[in-house]
Design a protein around this motif. Structure first.
Motif, PDB file in Angstrom:
ATOM      1  N   LEU A 221       0.814  -1.217   0.000  1.00  0.00           N
ATOM      2  CA  LEU A 221       0.000   0.000   0.000  1.00  0.00           C
ATOM      3  C   LEU A 221       0.846   1.266   0.000  1.00  0.00           C
ATOM      4  O   LEU A 221       0.285   2.365  -0.028  1.00  0.00           O
ATOM      5  N   TRP A 223       2.506   2.826   2.267  1.00  0.00           N
ATOM      6  CA  TRP A 223       2.327   3.763   3.365  1.00  0.00           C
ATOM      7  C   TRP A 223       3.636   4.482   3.704  1.00  0.00           C
ATOM      8  O   TRP A 223       3.618   5.596   4.192  1.00  0.00           O
ATOM      9  N   GLU A 353      -6.014  12.636  -0.253  1.00  0.00           N
ATOM     10  CA  GLU A 353      -6.251  11.479  -1.098  1.00  0.00           C
ATOM     11  C   GLU A 353      -5.544  11.680  -2.427  1.00  0.00           C
ATOM     12  O   GLU A 353      -5.318  12.816  -2.870  1.00  0.00           O
ATOM     13  N   LEU A 354      -5.190  10.576  -3.064  1.00  0.00           N
ATOM     14  CA  LEU A 354      -4.476  10.609  -4.329  1.00  0.00           C
ATOM     15  C   LEU A 354      -5.464  10.525  -5.482  1.00  0.00           C
ATOM     16  O   LEU A 354      -6.230   9.564  -5.591  1.00  0.00           O
ATOM     17  N   LYS A 356      -6.087   9.558  -8.923  1.00  0.00           N
ATOM     18  CA  LYS A 356      -5.404   8.617  -9.804  1.00  0.00           C
ATOM     19  C   LYS A 356      -5.331   9.114 -11.241  1.00  0.00           C
ATOM     20  O   LYS A 356      -4.482   8.671 -12.013  1.00  0.00           O
ATOM     21  N   SER A 359      -2.617  12.021 -10.662  1.00  0.00           N
ATOM     22  CA  SER A 359      -1.500  11.606  -9.795  1.00  0.00           C
ATOM     23  C   SER A 359      -1.097  12.719  -8.837  1.00  0.00           C
ATOM     24  O   SER A 359       0.085  12.914  -8.537  1.00  0.00           O
ATOM     25  N   TRP A 361      -1.966  14.703  -5.015  1.00  0.00           N
ATOM     26  CA  TRP A 361      -2.609  14.584  -3.716  1.00  0.00           C
ATOM     27  C   TRP A 361      -3.433  15.841  -3.445  1.00  0.00           C
ATOM     28  O   TRP A 361      -2.927  16.959  -3.532  1.00  0.00           O
ATOM     29  N   TYR A 364      -9.202  15.619   0.924  1.00  0.00           N
ATOM     30  CA  TYR A 364     -10.425  14.813   0.859  1.00  0.00           C
ATOM     31  C   TYR A 364     -11.582  15.616   1.450  1.00  0.00           C
ATOM     32  O   TYR A 364     -11.518  16.104   2.589  1.00  0.00           O
ATOM     33  N   THR A 387     -11.310   0.011   4.155  1.00  0.00           N
ATOM     34  CA  THR A 387     -11.054   0.351   2.755  1.00  0.00           C
ATOM     35  C   THR A 387     -10.651   1.813   2.626  1.00  0.00           C
ATOM     36  O   THR A 387      -9.768   2.165   1.832  1.00  0.00           O
ATOM     37  N   LYS A 390      -6.973   2.384   3.675  1.00  0.00           N
ATOM     38  CA  LYS A 390      -5.930   1.938   2.758  1.00  0.00           C
ATOM     39  C   LYS A 390      -5.349   3.092   1.951  1.00  0.00           C
ATOM     40  O   LYS A 390      -4.148   3.133   1.673  1.00  0.00           O
ATOM     41  N   ASP A 391      -6.206   4.024   1.554  1.00  0.00           N
ATOM     42  CA  ASP A 391      -5.779   5.102   0.666  1.00  0.00           C
ATOM     43  C   ASP A 391      -5.719   6.463   1.352  1.00  0.00           C
ATOM     44  O   ASP A 391      -5.184   7.412   0.763  1.00  0.00           O
ATOM     45  N   HIS A 392      -6.251   6.588   2.556  1.00  0.00           N
ATOM     46  CA  HIS A 392      -6.301   7.898   3.233  1.00  0.00           C
ATOM     47  C   HIS A 392      -5.496   7.817   4.531  1.00  0.00           C
ATOM     48  O   HIS A 392      -6.040   7.890   5.631  1.00  0.00           O
TER      49      HIS A 392
END
Length: 758
Positions: A221, A223, A353-354, A356, A359, A361, A364, A387, A390-392
């Motif tokens: 992930l 991190w 948050e990224l 996608k 690309s 940041w 959020y 969930t 994982k991304d935040h």
């Protein structure tokens, strides 16, 4: 400066030349910006007594642990663990030592993998914590195959490590001894931050030991950036904070940008049931920003420690930083203090948050679940919250602090902090800062003014970084780990301040002036209120006013001793002036008036006198610091031919006959010490001759050039009949050749146990 007349004495001309030579300012290096240490001690200086412990055959004293009672210092060295008794003053005494070498098979495997069998394929102790009252827990690199073991204690003595008790230490100790790492034991569980693979490309935050399940960060992930470097782990009430630096992924920069981070995990985290199994579900990280307005940030963290809250303040984390950019060709260091309240507030703020598609940041702005993802809630987290986690994992806000201390030309590597109580009961933050060149700085942070440096102590004779610092409050000392041993540094050096003025100006919270004994003494809990100290202003005028020593109203300063000096004919008299403080400015006075230039000059702070009429009397080197002037040293210069009457105002001041350095320039009495200035005289003479020769050459070259030009105008420069004059200058010039030059870069310890260095 006026020179003496050579008509009466032929030696006066020589003396004048010598004075002219010596009055040239010496070459000095440019010092770094920031607060200057008031006192500097070089390695081996007898004014700062230190103790050095070393053991034959042992190196790399990297890991230090203080026992709960403060009487034993446990040390992790290369392939050994030591227990030192630090109760008695002087050199720490070895209680016992247990070896813990890597096996021969591990060393052979390490060498087979292209690692150095002389510097790397050993067991470097990297983790040493107190597990309980009867056991220590230690981990080492074990020749690039990390291993851990419990060490049993018996009356503060270490019992040998059995091979059957050695466990796998992957994730708790680094493979490479050069990689940074951190570990802390909280409630029987070990929280560690290190590299988790042989290549050093897999950083990990891991929890082991104890009854809770083993948890770690998820490498897939991302991190943590692959180059993350951990420097500290600090527990709080519900969480454990990790401090590290890594390459920034949220900024678009033309070069790799390193930033400092603080990460947080909850102590009650048990991992996910379906998602994030055996992984952290509360991992969050934020950016640490130590910067001053209009300047480049200090973006690389080197070390961090916690200063617990006292009755009037909140808990703060003090950290030392450097910058990846060099301003003016030198690196700078800074110390910032972050309150736990600000850190907690940032972790309760918005997430990043990224995107996608781009690309990038961004902040959020969606809805938040309840309970909040990443919070230390008691119930299990939902799959939706996991969930989201994982991304935040990156916080939107930064933890910002302004530097308390900025020093250029210095790289701080280690830090120890304590609160020292002054004579009036107020508390002062005292920081001990280890440098990359083996020095120790003692800094004080007042509440209402900027930080200042009390002293600088050069510990290591050769430049090498301070590897660890351990403060022992009950022993009143700081222990510094080096490659060859451990230095024990008393945290205060009060006796070096020989007067009330010097003691007060030092502004050391550990020191105060005792008027009864006339000594600058170490403060303790039972110190009487009659002692003198001024931590806020450092003003001796008020603190030392009721001093019982005799005082002259005309001198406006304390005179405790007058040194009597006898003038020797045909010699140069040198009166030294000790520079007690690097923050003071110094000047000389003669009978409370400016010194006569015709018969004196100043060189490296010392006063040089020629034996002429009227040079006798009182000479004082006066220092001015913090707006206060006081004499550092006083001399009464007398002559063999005619002795001067003593000033009545000085009748009650003690006097002492002394001999000072003399430079003989003719016949006369014997000298106390000789100093030859003939090499300087010859050098100046040769340089003067070269300058005169150059000037003469220029003067002669000008008329010759004019004559040549005049001859060409009269026809001497005409061309032959068949030769044509060049049409252009470029046509006439020859093509230049390309020249290239290459330059090449030029750039045992058999002592017995314990050697005290003064």
């Amino acid at each position: 400066m006026a020179l003496p007349s050579p008509g009466q004495d032929p030696w006066s001309l020589l003396g004048g030349f010598l004075f002219l030579l010596l009055s040239l300012p010496p070459a000095t290096g440019t010092g770094g910006q920031g607060p200057m240490p008031r006192v500097k001690y070089h390695a081996g200086d007898g004014h700062r007594a230190l103790s050095f412990f070393h053991q034959k055959g042992l190196l790399d004293f990297d890991t230090l642990l203080l026992s709960a009672d403060g009487n034993t210092l446990y040390v992790g060295a290369r392939e050994a663990v030591l227990a030192l008794n630090i109760q008695s003053p002087g050199i720490p005494q070895l209680r016992n030592m247990i070896p813990w070498p890597a096996s021969e098979r591990k060393k052979n495997d390490c060498a087979f993998k292209k690692k150095s069998s002389e510097t790397q394929c050993f067991n470097f102790i990297r983790v040493l914590v107190s597990f309980n009252t009867t056991h220590l827990y230690a981990c080492g690199t074990f020749a690039y195959s990390p291993a851990c073991a419990f060490i049993e204690l018996q009356d503060s003595h270490l019992l040998p490590i059995l091979k059957d008790n050695v466990m796998d230490g992957k994730g708790q100790s680094p493979f490479d001894p050069a990689h940074k790492h951190t570990a802390v034991l909280v409630d029987g569980m070990l929280y560690s931050g290190t590299m988790n693979n042989f290549l050093g490309s897999e950083p990990i935050l891991m929890r082991t030991l104890g009854s809770q399940p083993v948890l770690k960060t998820d490498i897939f992930l991302r991190w943590l950036h692959p180059d993350a470097s951990f420097v500290a782990a600090i527990p709080s009430t519900q969480v454990v904070y990790f401090f590290f630096e890594e390459t920034a992924s949220e900024f678009d920069f033309f070069e790799e940008l390193y930033i400092s981070r603080v990460a947080r995990v909850c102590k009650n985290d048990v991992g996910g049931e379906k998602l994030l199994q055996k992984k952290w579900t509360t991992f969050l990280k934020a950016q640490l920003l130590c910067t001053q307005p209009g300047q480049l940030p200090f973006n690389i963290i080197r070390h961090a420690v916690l200063l617990p809250a006292d009755y009037s303040s909140v808990s703060r984390i003090y950290a030392v930083f450097t910058s990846q950019w060099q301003v003016g060709g030198t690196r700078s260091s800074a110390v910032c203090a972050f309150s736990l309240t600000d850190i907690e507030r940032v972790f309760k703020g918005k997430f990043k948050e990224l995107n996608k598609e781009t690309s990038r940041w961004t902040t959020y702005r969606g809805p938040e679940a309840n309970p909040r993802p990443g919070s230390c809630s008691t119930g299990p987290s939902s799959d939706k919250a996991l969930t989201f986690m994982k991304d935040h994992f990156l916080m939107d806000e930064h933890v910002v602090a302004r530097p308390l201390l900025v020093k250029s030309g210095v790289e701080y590597t280690q830090l120890a902090v304590e609160l020292a109580q002054g004579l009036n009961g107020s508390s002062h933050v005292v920081m001990y800062l280890g440098t990359s060149t083996g020095s120790l700085h003692k800094a004080v942070v007042p509440e209402k003014s900027s930080a200042y440096l009390v002293e600088e102590i050069q510990l290591s004779p050769e430049p090498e970084p301070v590897r660890n610092l351990q403060l022992a409050p009950t022993q009143g000392a700081v222990f510094a780990g080096f490659s060859g041993g451990i230095w024990k540094v008393p945290r205060a050096n009060c006796r070096v301040y020989e007067s009330c003025v010097d003691c007060v100006l030092a502004r050391d919270p550990h020191c105060a002036w005792d008027p009864k004994s006339g000594i600058c003494s170490l403060l303790s809990g039972a110190s009487p209120s009659t002692w003198r100290q001024d931590m806020e202003q450092g003003n001796p005028e008020g603190a030392c006013a009721p001093d019982p020593m005799p005082r002259s109203p005309r001198l406006q300063s304390h005179l405790q001793l007058i040194k009597e000096v006898l003038v020797v004919p045909n010699s140069i008299l040198e009166l030294p002036c000790p520079h007690l403080s690097a923050l003071a400015s110094y000047y000389w006075s003669h009978d409370r008036a400016p010194i006569p230039e015709a018969s004196s000059t100043i060189y490296n702070g010392s006063l040089l006198l020629l034996p002429q009429d009227g040079v006798g009397g009182l000479y004082q080197c006066v220092a001015t610091e913090n707006g206060y002037s006081y004499p550092v040293v006083s001399y009464w210069v007398d002559s063999q031919d005619q002795s001067l009457a003593l000033d009545p105002e000085l009748a009650g001041v003690p006097r002492e006959r002394v001999e000072v350095p003399l430079t003989r320039v003719g016949g006369g009495a014997s000298m106390a010490a000789q100093r030859s200035y003939w090499p300087h005289f010859l050098i100046v003479t040769v340089l003067l001759a070269i300058v005169l020769l150059g000037v003469l050459t220029l003067l002669l070259a000008s008329p010759l050039g004019a004559l040549r030009a005049r001859g060409k105008v009269q026809g001497c420069g005409t061309l032959p009949p068949r030769e044509k004059a060049p049409l252009s200058r470029e046509r006439h010039l020859q093509p230049s050749k390309d020249y290239r030059t290459s330059a090449s870069d030029v750039d045992a310890d058999n002592n017995h146990l314990g050697t005290e260095v003064a």
